[in-house]
Write a protein that holds these residues in place. Sequence first.
Motif, PDB file in Angstrom:
ATOM      1  N   ILE A 172       0.585  -0.677  -0.350  1.00 14.45           N
ATOM      2  CA  ILE A 172       0.069   0.059  -0.267  1.00 14.45           C
ATOM      3  C   ILE A 172       0.808   1.177  -0.179  1.00 14.45           C
ATOM      4  N   VAL A 173       1.533   1.368   0.831  1.00 12.97           N
ATOM      5  CA  VAL A 173       2.938   2.713   0.941  1.00 12.97           C
ATOM      6  C   VAL A 173       4.095   2.788  -0.406  1.00 12.97           C
ATOM      7  N   MET A 174       3.524   1.271  -0.958  1.00 13.05           N
ATOM      8  CA  MET A 174       4.478   1.003  -2.357  1.00 13.05           C
ATOM      9  C   MET A 174       3.788   1.953  -3.142  1.00 13.05           C
ATOM     10  N   ASP A 175       2.377   1.759  -3.218  1.00 15.60           N
ATOM     11  CA  ASP A 175       1.443   2.220  -4.427  1.00 15.60           C
ATOM     12  C   ASP A 175       1.215   3.858  -4.532  1.00 15.60           C
ATOM     13  N   LYS A 176       1.133   3.581  -2.721  1.00 11.59           N
ATOM     14  CA  LYS A 176       0.403   5.579  -2.655  1.00 11.59           C
ATOM     15  C   LYS A 176       1.057   6.552  -2.917  1.00 11.59           C
ATOM     16  N   LEU A 177       2.471   6.185  -2.151  1.00 14.27           N
ATOM     17  CA  LEU A 177       3.663   7.420  -2.644  1.00 14.27           C
ATOM     18  C   LEU A 177       4.811   6.832  -3.151  1.00 14.27           C
ATOM     19  N   GLY A 178       4.551   5.954  -4.223  1.00 15.40           N
ATOM     20  CA  GLY A 178       5.062   5.672  -5.444  1.00 15.40           C
ATOM     21  C   GLY A 178       6.643   5.961  -4.770  1.00 15.40           C
ATOM     22  N   MET A 205      -6.982   5.574   4.657  1.00 12.97           N
ATOM     23  CA  MET A 205      -8.349   5.143   4.052  1.00 12.97           C
ATOM     24  C   MET A 205      -7.747   3.638   3.493  1.00 12.97           C
ATOM     25  N   ALA A 206      -6.455   3.711   2.583  1.00 14.14           N
ATOM     26  CA  ALA A 206      -5.498   2.328   2.323  1.00 14.14           C
ATOM     27  C   ALA A 206      -6.274   1.059   2.844  1.00 14.14           C
ATOM     28  N   PHE A 207      -5.225   1.815   4.428  1.00  9.95           N
ATOM     29  CA  PHE A 207      -5.520   0.113   5.479  1.00  9.95           C
ATOM     30  C   PHE A 207      -6.841   0.216   5.571  1.00  9.95           C
ATOM     31  N   GLU A 208      -8.085   0.864   6.136  1.00 15.90           N
ATOM     32  CA  GLU A 208      -9.117   0.492   6.158  1.00 15.90           C
ATOM     33  C   GLU A 208      -9.190  -0.061   5.224  1.00 15.90           C
ATOM     34  N   ASP A 209      -9.854  -0.003   4.269  1.00 11.62           N
ATOM     35  CA  ASP A 209     -10.607  -0.929   3.094  1.00 11.62           C
ATOM     36  C   ASP A 209      -9.867  -2.173   3.107  1.00 11.62           C
ATOM     37  N   GLU A 210      -8.599  -1.878   3.119  1.00 10.88           N
ATOM     38  CA  GLU A 210      -7.484  -3.260   3.093  1.00 10.88           C
ATOM     39  C   GLU A 210      -8.406  -4.125   3.939  1.00 10.88           C
ATOM     40  N   PHE A 211      -7.965  -3.609   5.583  1.00 10.26           N
ATOM     41  CA  PHE A 211      -8.126  -4.942   6.467  1.00 10.26           C
ATOM     42  C   PHE A 211      -9.442  -4.587   7.340  1.00 10.26           C
ATOM     43  N   GLY A 212     -10.531  -4.014   6.600  1.00 13.20           N
ATOM     44  CA  GLY A 212     -11.612  -3.996   7.017  1.00 13.20           C
ATOM     45  C   GLY A 212     -11.957  -3.489   7.911  1.00 13.20           C
ATOM     46  N   LEU A 213     -11.337  -2.204   8.372  1.00 11.67           N
ATOM     47  CA  LEU A 213     -11.305  -1.724  10.349  1.00 11.67           C
ATOM     48  C   LEU A 213     -11.993   0.063  10.148  1.00 11.67           C
ATOM     49  N   THR A 214     -11.871   0.297  10.966  1.00 12.55           N
ATOM     50  CA  THR A 214     -12.144   1.677  11.130  1.00 12.55           C
ATOM     51  C   THR A 214     -11.169   2.118  12.273  1.00 12.55           C
ATOM     52  N   LEU A 269       0.680   6.511  14.009  1.00 12.81           N
ATOM     53  CA  LEU A 269       0.630   6.101  12.705  1.00 12.81           C
ATOM     54  C   LEU A 269       2.127   6.840  11.695  1.00 12.81           C
ATOM     55  N   ARG A 270       2.759   7.338  12.116  1.00 15.62           N
ATOM     56  CA  ARG A 270       3.997   8.143  11.668  1.00 15.62           C
ATOM     57  C   ARG A 270       5.167   7.969  10.952  1.00 15.62           C
ATOM     58  N   THR A 271       4.816   6.000  10.831  1.00 16.82           N
ATOM     59  CA  THR A 271       6.340   5.077  11.027  1.00 16.82           C
ATOM     60  C   THR A 271       5.336   3.973  10.344  1.00 16.82           C
ATOM     61  N   VAL A 272       6.735   3.531   9.224  1.00 15.41           N
ATOM     62  CA  VAL A 272       5.840   1.933   8.295  1.00 15.41           C
ATOM     63  C   VAL A 272       5.444   1.489   9.859  1.00 15.41           C
ATOM     64  N   GLY A 273       6.978   1.537  10.592  1.00 18.89           N
ATOM     65  CA  GLY A 273       6.746   0.394  11.965  1.00 18.89           C
ATOM     66  C   GLY A 273       5.908  -0.257  12.853  1.00 18.89           C
ATOM     67  N   GLN A 274       4.811   1.918  12.995  1.00 18.75           N
ATOM     68  CA  GLN A 274       4.130   2.093  13.778  1.00 18.75           C
ATOM     69  C   GLN A 274       2.454   1.842  12.794  1.00 18.75           C
ATOM     70  N   ALA A 275       2.724   1.851  11.910  1.00 21.78           N
ATOM     71  CA  ALA A 275       1.854   0.986  11.222  1.00 21.78           C
ATOM     72  C   ALA A 275       1.316  -0.166  11.653  1.00 21.78           C
ATOM     73  N   ILE A 276       2.926  -0.745  10.875  1.00 24.89           N
ATOM     74  CA  ILE A 276       2.492  -2.173  10.652  1.00 24.89           C
ATOM     75  C   ILE A 276       2.138  -2.508  12.307  1.00 24.89           C
ATOM     76  N   ASP A 277       2.679  -1.828  13.257  1.00 26.00           N
ATOM     77  CA  ASP A 277       2.797  -2.836  14.875  1.00 26.00           C
ATOM     78  C   ASP A 277       0.900  -2.225  15.200  1.00 26.00           C
ATOM     79  N   TYR A 278       0.391  -1.296  14.706  1.00 26.43           N
ATOM     80  CA  TYR A 278      -1.021  -0.608  15.152  1.00 26.43           C
ATOM     81  C   TYR A 278      -1.704  -1.811  14.735  1.00 26.43           C
TER      82      TYR A 278
END
Lengths: 247, 77
Positions: free
Chosen positions: B10-16, B44-53, B62-71
Amino acid sequence: MHDFKDKVVVITGAARGIGFAIAKSFVECGATVAVIDLSAEAVNAAVANLKQIGKAIGYVGNVTDSSGMEELFAQVVKEHGGIDTLINNAGITRDNLMIRMKEEDWQLVLDINLKGSFICTQKAFKHMMKARKGSIINIASVIGIMGNAGQANYAASKGGLIAFTKSCAKEFASRNVRVNAVAPGFIETEMTATLSDDVRAEYGKAIPLGKMGSPEDVARVCMFLASEDSAYLTGQTLAVDGGLTMH
Amino acid sequence: MDIEAKVKQIVMDKLGVEEAQIVPEANFIEDLRADSLDTVELVMAFEDEFGLTIPDEDQDKLRTVGQAIDYLKGKLG
């Protein structure tokens, strides 16, 4: 003539008046038009009429209902693959002198004209942002530029809409989504049909082009703003008013 | 695909950005050059992909890649 083939245009308040004229113009140019309006009866009548020319779908909804609009816009995207243009046209008047204006008349006009545009813009931009393209057109009014005695609520809502247009234009520009406003002057519609002949004559004198405009005059400017002809325009308010306001 | 791989995609797609740049400590805004709208799009993409709010108040976490994954692991695990 513009070609809007395969383009999806969502227009609020499109069952009657200027909104219907805009819808008709887009349908004539090949667009698929989503007609949103409050009354099922009015929506059905408008869509039946538009379907004789081209592609139109009716949606009954209230622009001030955020969750209802969320669903409605998602449905449009699901059924038609996206939204190319949103035209925030739904609007009402509840005129009165300031001294007599009821708070509920102030609130209702602000809710429908301004908050409704905020809600629909937010829903549409969510999809346009992903698509990296789109055009949003807010139907303001010359009253939002010049003010009018007896229309403090309407003027505030339309002036607010012009400022809202500029902020959205700045915020959405990086996503290639343009936001502009059209400010109609005195246009022959049901809203202005009630004016007396004396009042009309007065307005006629104030308008350099000497006559009231037609809903089609407004529709043509909307088509320009939706098309690539206006690719380098954003945040602007185009007054379609026969020269009444010049700024 | 596991959570980590999906987040990277998702990060690759969204941020190129290149896959090599997407390390756990990479800050979306400072290192991956996301603007404020990008961060909203990512959420929004995380919400769609993982079906959560993801509530607004959590988005700042969710400031870093690691924080997003852990969250997301915390929410889904």
